[in-house]
Motif scaffolding. Structure first.
Motif, PDB file in Angstrom:
ATOM      1  N   SER A   1       5.416   1.622   2.051  1.00 44.72           N
ATOM      2  CA  SER A   1       4.667   2.771   1.533  1.00 44.72           C
ATOM      3  C   SER A   1       3.737   3.288   2.633  1.00 44.72           C
ATOM      4  O   SER A   1       2.661   2.740   2.875  1.00 44.72           O
ATOM      5  CB  SER A   1       3.882   2.339   0.300  1.00 44.72           C
ATOM      6  OG  SER A   1       3.441   3.473  -0.389  1.00 44.72           O
TER       7      SER A   1
ATOM      8  N   LYS B   1       1.750   5.622   3.007  1.00 42.06           N
ATOM      9  CA  LYS B   1       0.385   6.070   2.725  1.00 42.06           C
ATOM     10  C   LYS B   1      -0.649   4.987   3.043  1.00 42.06           C
ATOM     11  O   LYS B   1      -1.794   5.294   3.293  1.00 42.06           O
ATOM     12  CB  LYS B   1       0.256   6.539   1.275  1.00 42.06           C
ATOM     13  CG  LYS B   1       0.483   5.444   0.259  1.00 42.06           C
ATOM     14  CD  LYS B   1       0.311   5.948  -1.159  1.00 42.06           C
ATOM     15  CE  LYS B   1       1.514   6.695  -1.681  1.00 42.06           C
ATOM     16  NZ  LYS B   1       2.770   5.901  -1.776  1.00 42.06           N
TER      17      LYS B   1
ATOM     18  N   ARG C   1      10.700   8.653 -12.518  1.00 43.63           N
ATOM     19  CA  ARG C   1       9.575   7.708 -12.550  1.00 43.63           C
ATOM     20  C   ARG C   1       9.007   7.651 -13.962  1.00 43.63           C
ATOM     21  O   ARG C   1       8.577   8.658 -14.520  1.00 43.63           O
ATOM     22  CB  ARG C   1       8.488   8.126 -11.563  1.00 43.63           C
ATOM     23  CG  ARG C   1       7.241   7.258 -11.687  1.00 43.63           C
ATOM     24  CD  ARG C   1       6.306   7.428 -10.533  1.00 43.63           C
ATOM     25  NE  ARG C   1       5.048   6.732 -10.755  1.00 43.63           N
ATOM     26  CZ  ARG C   1       4.016   6.803  -9.924  1.00 43.63           C
ATOM     27  NH1 ARG C   1       4.115   7.542  -8.820  1.00 43.63           N
ATOM     28  NH2 ARG C   1       2.904   6.162 -10.182  1.00 43.63           N
TER      29      ARG C   1
ATOM     30  N   ILE D   1      -7.298   3.689  -9.127  1.00 45.25           N
ATOM     31  CA  ILE D   1      -5.996   3.369  -8.535  1.00 45.25           C
ATOM     32  C   ILE D   1      -5.029   2.782  -9.564  1.00 45.25           C
ATOM     33  O   ILE D   1      -4.060   2.123  -9.225  1.00 45.25           O
ATOM     34  CB  ILE D   1      -6.131   2.452  -7.288  1.00 45.25           C
ATOM     35  CG1 ILE D   1      -6.946   1.199  -7.595  1.00 45.25           C
ATOM     36  CG2 ILE D   1      -6.773   3.224  -6.132  1.00 45.25           C
ATOM     37  CD1 ILE D   1      -7.000   0.197  -6.423  1.00 45.25           C
TER      38      ILE D   1
ATOM     39  N   HIS E   1       5.631   2.681 -11.019  1.00 44.18           N
ATOM     40  CA  HIS E   1       4.543   2.187 -10.150  1.00 44.18           C
ATOM     41  C   HIS E   1       3.276   2.333 -10.967  1.00 44.18           C
ATOM     42  O   HIS E   1       2.873   3.442 -11.289  1.00 44.18           O
ATOM     43  CB  HIS E   1       4.435   3.005  -8.854  1.00 44.18           C
ATOM     44  CG  HIS E   1       3.228   2.644  -8.039  1.00 44.18           C
ATOM     45  ND1 HIS E   1       3.175   1.523  -7.251  1.00 44.18           N
ATOM     46  CD2 HIS E   1       2.014   3.229  -7.926  1.00 44.18           C
ATOM     47  CE1 HIS E   1       1.982   1.438  -6.678  1.00 44.18           C
ATOM     48  NE2 HIS E   1       1.263   2.462  -7.066  1.00 44.18           N
TER      49      HIS E   1
ATOM     50  N   GLY F   1       0.150   1.017 -10.375  1.00 48.08           N
ATOM     51  CA  GLY F   1      -1.168   0.989  -9.749  1.00 48.08           C
ATOM     52  C   GLY F   1      -1.171   0.087  -8.538  1.00 48.08           C
ATOM     53  O   GLY F   1      -0.144  -0.489  -8.165  1.00 48.08           O
ATOM     54  N   SER F   2      -2.332  -0.005  -7.939  1.00 49.71           N
ATOM     55  CA  SER F   2      -2.467  -0.719  -6.671  1.00 49.71           C
ATOM     56  C   SER F   2      -3.501  -1.836  -6.816  1.00 49.71           C
ATOM     57  O   SER F   2      -4.361  -1.791  -7.695  1.00 49.71           O
ATOM     58  CB  SER F   2      -2.910   0.287  -5.608  1.00 49.71           C
ATOM     59  OG  SER F   2      -2.735  -0.212  -4.320  1.00 49.71           O
ATOM     60  N   GLN F   3      -3.410  -2.818  -5.916  1.00 53.34           N
ATOM     61  CA  GLN F   3      -4.319  -3.973  -5.934  1.00 53.34           C
ATOM     62  C   GLN F   3      -4.275  -4.672  -7.293  1.00 53.34           C
ATOM     63  O   GLN F   3      -5.305  -4.952  -7.916  1.00 53.34           O
ATOM     64  CB  GLN F   3      -5.742  -3.543  -5.531  1.00 53.34           C
ATOM     65  CG  GLN F   3      -6.805  -4.643  -5.457  1.00 53.34           C
ATOM     66  CD  GLN F   3      -6.454  -5.795  -4.499  1.00 53.34           C
ATOM     67  OE1 GLN F   3      -5.484  -5.716  -3.752  1.00 53.34           O
ATOM     68  NE2 GLN F   3      -7.208  -6.867  -4.528  1.00 53.34           N
TER      69      GLN F   3
ATOM     70  N   GLY G   1       4.993  -0.402  -5.765  1.00 52.47           N
ATOM     71  CA  GLY G   1       4.218  -1.325  -4.922  1.00 52.47           C
ATOM     72  C   GLY G   1       3.187  -1.987  -5.803  1.00 52.47           C
ATOM     73  O   GLY G   1       3.449  -2.230  -6.979  1.00 52.47           O
ATOM     74  N   GLY G   2       2.012  -2.243  -5.245  1.00 56.20           N
ATOM     75  CA  GLY G   2       0.903  -2.660  -6.082  1.00 56.20           C
ATOM     76  C   GLY G   2       0.431  -4.084  -5.949  1.00 56.20           C
ATOM     77  O   GLY G   2      -0.636  -4.430  -6.468  1.00 56.20           O
ATOM     78  N   LEU G   3       1.210  -4.932  -5.285  1.00 53.28           N
ATOM     79  CA  LEU G   3       0.792  -6.331  -5.185  1.00 53.28           C
ATOM     80  C   LEU G   3      -0.552  -6.431  -4.454  1.00 53.28           C
ATOM     81  O   LEU G   3      -0.711  -5.884  -3.362  1.00 53.28           O
ATOM     82  CB  LEU G   3       1.873  -7.141  -4.453  1.00 53.28           C
ATOM     83  CG  LEU G   3       1.647  -8.654  -4.369  1.00 53.28           C
ATOM     84  CD1 LEU G   3       1.478  -9.272  -5.755  1.00 53.28           C
ATOM     85  CD2 LEU G   3       2.804  -9.321  -3.629  1.00 53.28           C
TER      86      LEU G   3
ATOM     87  N   PRO H   1       6.059  -1.719  -1.149  1.00 52.63           N
ATOM     88  CA  PRO H   1       4.759  -2.319  -0.844  1.00 52.63           C
ATOM     89  C   PRO H   1       4.011  -1.560   0.245  1.00 52.63           C
ATOM     90  O   PRO H   1       4.613  -1.068   1.206  1.00 52.63           O
ATOM     91  CB  PRO H   1       5.127  -3.716  -0.338  1.00 52.63           C
ATOM     92  CG  PRO H   1       6.494  -3.529   0.263  1.00 52.63           C
ATOM     93  CD  PRO H   1       7.169  -2.470  -0.549  1.00 52.63           C
TER      94      PRO H   1
ATOM     95  N   ARG I   1     -13.243   3.166   1.541  1.00 52.44           N
ATOM     96  CA  ARG I   1     -13.036   2.324   0.367  1.00 52.44           C
ATOM     97  C   ARG I   1     -14.340   1.836  -0.292  1.00 52.44           C
ATOM     98  O   ARG I   1     -14.442   1.878  -1.512  1.00 52.44           O
ATOM     99  CB  ARG I   1     -12.111   1.144   0.691  1.00 52.44           C
ATOM    100  CG  ARG I   1     -10.745   1.571   1.251  1.00 52.44           C
ATOM    101  CD  ARG I   1      -9.714   0.445   1.252  1.00 52.44           C
ATOM    102  NE  ARG I   1      -9.301   0.125  -0.092  1.00 52.44           N
ATOM    103  CZ  ARG I   1      -9.679  -0.929  -0.758  1.00 52.44           C
ATOM    104  NH1 ARG I   1     -10.458  -1.825  -0.192  1.00 52.44           N
ATOM    105  NH2 ARG I   1      -9.278  -1.120  -1.999  1.00 52.44           N
TER     106      ARG I   1
ATOM    107  N   MET J   1      -7.400   7.183   5.432  1.00 50.10           N
ATOM    108  CA  MET J   1      -8.307   7.942   4.569  1.00 50.10           C
ATOM    109  C   MET J   1      -9.533   8.445   5.325  1.00 50.10           C
ATOM    110  O   MET J   1     -10.467   8.985   4.734  1.00 50.10           O
ATOM    111  CB  MET J   1      -8.738   7.071   3.375  1.00 50.10           C
ATOM    112  CG  MET J   1      -7.571   6.788   2.434  1.00 50.10           C
ATOM    113  SD  MET J   1      -7.954   5.586   1.141  1.00 50.10           S
ATOM    114  CE  MET J   1      -9.092   6.513   0.129  1.00 50.10           C
TER     115      MET J   1
HETATM  116  N1  LLP Z   1       4.446   3.503  -4.540  1.00 46.10           N
HETATM  117  C1  LLP Z   1       3.739   4.526  -5.058  1.00 46.10           C
HETATM  118  C2  LLP Z   1       4.426   5.521  -5.869  1.00 46.10           C
HETATM  119  C3  LLP Z   1       2.345   4.604  -4.838  1.00 46.10           C
HETATM  120  O1  LLP Z   1       1.648   5.603  -5.364  1.00 46.10           O
HETATM  121  C4  LLP Z   1       1.703   3.616  -4.051  1.00 46.10           C
HETATM  122  C5  LLP Z   1       0.275   3.670  -3.790  1.00 46.10           C
HETATM  123  C6  LLP Z   1       2.494   2.583  -3.509  1.00 46.10           C
HETATM  124  C7  LLP Z   1       3.855   2.554  -3.786  1.00 46.10           C
HETATM  125  C8  LLP Z   1       1.917   1.488  -2.653  1.00 46.10           C
HETATM  126  O2  LLP Z   1       1.038   0.714  -3.386  1.00 46.10           O
HETATM  127  P1  LLP Z   1       0.387  -0.600  -2.741  1.00 46.10           P
HETATM  128  O3  LLP Z   1       1.498  -1.602  -2.513  1.00 46.10           O
HETATM  129  O4  LLP Z   1      -0.263  -0.208  -1.478  1.00 46.10           O
HETATM  130  O5  LLP Z   1      -0.587  -1.050  -3.767  1.00 46.10           O
HETATM  131  N2  LLP Z   1      -6.478   4.270  -1.587  1.00 46.10           N
HETATM  132  C9  LLP Z   1      -6.437   3.214  -2.570  1.00 46.10           C
HETATM  133  C10 LLP Z   1      -5.004   2.825  -2.938  1.00 46.10           C
HETATM  134  C11 LLP Z   1      -4.156   3.981  -3.409  1.00 46.10           C
HETATM  135  C12 LLP Z   1      -2.743   3.606  -3.743  1.00 46.10           C
HETATM  136  C13 LLP Z   1      -1.897   4.816  -3.913  1.00 46.10           C
HETATM  137  N3  LLP Z   1      -0.523   4.572  -4.248  1.00 46.10           N
HETATM  138  C14 LLP Z   1      -7.235   2.029  -2.053  1.00 46.10           C
HETATM  139  O6  LLP Z   1      -7.795   2.102  -0.963  1.00 46.10           O
HETATM  140  O7  LLP Z   1      -7.359   1.025  -2.731  1.00 46.10           O
END
Ligand code: LLP
Length: 422
Positions: free
Chosen positions: A60, A62, A151, A164, A201, A203-205, A240-242, A276, A314, A379
């Motif tokens: 991911s 982003k 989705r 998030i 998906h 959420g995150s964390q 993602g989200g783990l 992820p 953050r 960010m």
């Molecule tokens: N897939 C989708 C559709 C998503 O929107 C995201 C994250 C991921 C995967 C990846 O998620 P991860 O594995 O990183 O949790 N800026 C915030 C987190 C925003 C997450 C956005 N979407 C922070 O700093 O905690």
């Protein structure tokens, strides 16, 4: 193994990224600087790939969009989850083939869709009926078909920070699960669309496995229903989200997460995809900053450092906690002071860490903010006309600039004064 550790240099023990001392990074590149350990990125990717050997990994972007970071994962075989035309360009720039891209996000523009279709992006995750129609029109206009996963919004609370969490009813993401069957049927009838599956998906964390399980159960039930209605479902995106450990969280073990993904794969006989971000990159980065001065604010001791909320948002945005360590190792049993670590930006929100127990600080001391590899530099902004920070990557003893600090001239050069003001 932690890629960041204290080691001897010139008779004192200082924090290193792999074989490179952080004071040497500060001398060469200045501060504030994001420093990533390539070994940590590789180790995280390999651990995840081992835990979920049958899942396709779409990094991911982003979470950290630096080309050197994306390239690291691309070389290990990753595809990418992209969210904008900009991320599409970065993925390609890092050498990921268009077929290995999943274009996600609730607001792709028609231009972005056309560009992605022309390039042959492998899959679009569609989040609304309106988007499905727009994508169908774009594909037909280009004489092509878009491979689509819908989705799902499964109405599951991820139990994470409100800002998030993305899978609750009323969050702007996804399609309500009750509407999936009808929309999948409609998608199958569209000339420009080839429905290939579902994605989720929430959420995150995430620090517990249960919300993942609940969301995946919803997916399984939906797939059963679609198949009973005669639809083909080949691919399931688990998002993602783990979560990671920033302070004292106890996120699920990656092996348990991988086993869960494998259960979904076996139950449904589908290709399972994961996206992820944070888990792969958060622990692989530190933000190196220097103390400008130390002051008293009422009863509180406050160290003002040269990194600020514009460099790392953050803490201000999510009240996030990042460990802060002195780069020179604290003497065991030495004196400590409870200190706030604040940036120079003119907002009370610009505090990077509150009430931290640290050795007494002085102007010029270096500090490292830990676990900032994810959602750190991506960010950053130039608020208060502060140039974007430098980014470097270490591998073994090698140290490379991967994004030079923005200079003031470049920052000023973005503005134009109309002739009628000169
Ligand atoms: N897939 C989708 C559709 C998503 O929107 C995201 C994250 C991921 C995967 C990846 O998620 P991860 O594995 O990183 O949790 N800026 C915030 C987190 C925003 C997450 C956005 N979407 C922070 O700093 O905690």
């Amino acid at each position: 193994m932690d890629a960041f550790a204290y080691r001897e240099e010139n008779g004192r023990r200082v924090l290193h990224a792999e074989g490179v001392s952080l004071p040497s990074v500060a001398v060469r590149f200045g501060t504030p600087t994001y420093c990533y350990a390539n070994a940590a990125l590789v180790a995280r990717y390999q651990a995840l790939a081992e835990a979920a050997p049958h899942a396709l990994v779409f990094y991911s972007i982003k979470a950290n969009d630096n080309l050197a970071v994306i390239r690291t994962f691309a070389r290990l075989g990753a595809g990418a989850d992209i969210i904008s035309g900009g991320e599409l360009r970065r993925a390609l720039g890092a050498g990921i083939a268009p077929e290995k891209l999943v274009f996600a996000g609730p607001g792709k523009t028609r231009d972005e869709m056309e560009h992605a279709l022309t390039l042959g992006v492998g899959q679009f995750n569609v989040e609304s009926p309106a988007e499905l129609d727009m994508l169908d029109a774009a594909a037909r206009a280009g004489g092509t078909r878009a491979r689509v996963a819908l989705r799902v919004n499964p109405d599951v609370d991820a139990g994470t920070h409100d800002k998030i969490a993305t899978g609750r009813r009323g969050d702007k993401f996804g399609i309500d699960d009750g509407e999936i069957a009808a929309l999948y049927g409609r998608a199958a009838a569209l000339e420009g669309i080839e429905p290939v599956g579902l994605a989720v998906h929430i959420g995150s964390q995430l620090t517990r496995l249960a919300p993942f399980e609940a969301a995946f159960e919803r997916l399984i039930a939906l797939v059963d229903g679609l198949r009973a209605a005669g639809h083909a479902v080949e691919r399931i995106g688990l998002g993602g989200g783990l979560g990671v450990r920033y302070r004292d969280e106890a996120p699920p073990d990656v092996a348990a997460y991988g086993a869960l993904a494998e259960r979904v794969r076996q139950r449904l006989g589908v290709t399972v995809m994961i996206e992820p971000g944070r888990w792969l990159v958060a622990p692989a980065g530190v933000l190196l900053t220097r103390v400008i001065l130390v002051k008293q604010a009422g009863e509180r001791s406050c160290a003002v450092v040269d990194a600020a909320m514009n460099d790392l948002m953050r803490p201000a945005l999510y009240d996030a906690w990042h460990a802060i360590e002195t780069v020179a190792e604290a003497a065991p049993g030495g004196a400590t002071v409870e200190t706030d670590i604040a940036g120079p930006v003119c907002e009370s929100a610009d505090v990077l860490g509150r009430s931290r127990r640290l050795p007494p600080l002085a102007a010029g001391d270096l500090l490292a903010l830990r676990d900032v590899g994810a959602y750190g530099s991506v960010m950053a902004s130039t608020y208060n006309s502060r140039p974007l920070p430098a980014e470097v990557m270490v591998r073994g003893d090698a140290l490379a600039s991967i994004r030079p600090r923005q200079d003031h001239e470049a920052l000023l050069a973005r503005d134009l004064v109309p002739s009628w003001l000169t």
